[in-house]
Design a protein around this motif. Structure first.
Motif, PDB file in Angstrom:
ATOM      1  N   ARG A  46      17.522 -35.003 -70.545  1.00 39.39           N
ATOM      2  CA  ARG A  46      18.875 -34.507 -70.296  1.00 39.39           C
ATOM      3  C   ARG A  46      18.854 -32.993 -70.119  1.00 39.39           C
ATOM      4  N   TRP A  47      18.076 -32.277 -70.934  1.00 41.02           N
ATOM      5  CA  TRP A  47      17.968 -30.822 -70.795  1.00 41.02           C
ATOM      6  C   TRP A  47      17.390 -30.449 -69.441  1.00 41.02           C
ATOM      7  N   ILE A  48      16.394 -31.213 -68.979  1.00 39.41           N
ATOM      8  CA  ILE A  48      15.789 -30.962 -67.663  1.00 39.41           C
ATOM      9  C   ILE A  48      16.831 -31.168 -66.570  1.00 39.41           C
ATOM     10  N   ARG A  49      17.589 -32.250 -66.674  1.00 38.65           N
ATOM     11  CA  ARG A  49      18.631 -32.548 -65.686  1.00 38.65           C
ATOM     12  C   ARG A  49      19.697 -31.439 -65.675  1.00 38.65           C
ATOM     13  N   GLU A  50      20.111 -30.989 -66.852  1.00 37.69           N
ATOM     14  CA  GLU A  50      21.114 -29.930 -66.940  1.00 37.69           C
ATOM     15  C   GLU A  50      20.586 -28.624 -66.350  1.00 37.69           C
ATOM     16  N   GLN A  55      20.662 -24.673 -61.866  1.00 34.94           N
ATOM     17  CA  GLN A  55      19.939 -23.973 -60.800  1.00 34.94           C
ATOM     18  C   GLN A  55      20.554 -24.282 -59.441  1.00 34.94           C
ATOM     19  N   ALA A  56      21.026 -25.509 -59.261  1.00 34.86           N
ATOM     20  CA  ALA A  56      21.632 -25.893 -57.985  1.00 34.86           C
ATOM     21  C   ALA A  56      22.959 -25.161 -57.768  1.00 34.86           C
ATOM     22  N   LEU A  57      23.662 -24.847 -58.854  1.00 37.27           N
ATOM     23  CA  LEU A  57      24.947 -24.160 -58.750  1.00 37.27           C
ATOM     24  C   LEU A  57      24.799 -22.648 -58.635  1.00 37.27           C
ATOM     25  N   ALA A  58      23.633 -22.137 -58.978  1.00 31.18           N
ATOM     26  CA  ALA A  58      23.412 -20.691 -58.934  1.00 31.18           C
ATOM     27  C   ALA A  58      23.391 -20.217 -57.490  1.00 31.18           C
ATOM     28  N   PRO A  59      23.995 -19.053 -57.244  1.00 33.13           N
ATOM     29  CA  PRO A  59      23.959 -18.531 -55.872  1.00 33.13           C
ATOM     30  C   PRO A  59      22.534 -18.167 -55.480  1.00 33.13           C
TER      31      PRO A  59
END
Length: 68
Positions: A46-50, A55-59
């Motif tokens: 779960r921590w890896i997924r989060e 990272q995907a949301l980071a600009p």
């Protein structure tokens, strides 16, 4: 709230980062790292997924290029 139930453990950001760094090492298994830290592998997954979601949301990083 029921006083008999154990409270959820809370882990520091630093501890989570250390666990995730160990999981990212070549040849490391998430289950093995989790077991060594006394954690359930589902929690580490779960921590890896989060982390991936953050990272995907980071600009994207901006890298200025000098033109000749």
């Amino acid at each position: 709230m029921n006083q008999d139930r154990p409270r959820r453990r809370e882990y520091s950001k630093q501890f989570k980062a250390e666990v995730l760094t160990r999981c990212a090492q070549p040849g490391a298994s998430v289950g093995g790292v989790a077991l060594a830290q006394g954690l359930h592998s589902n929690m580490v997954h779960r921590w890896i997924r989060e982390q991936r979601e953050r990272q995907a949301l980071a600009p994207p990083a901006f890298v200025p290029l000098r033109m000749p």
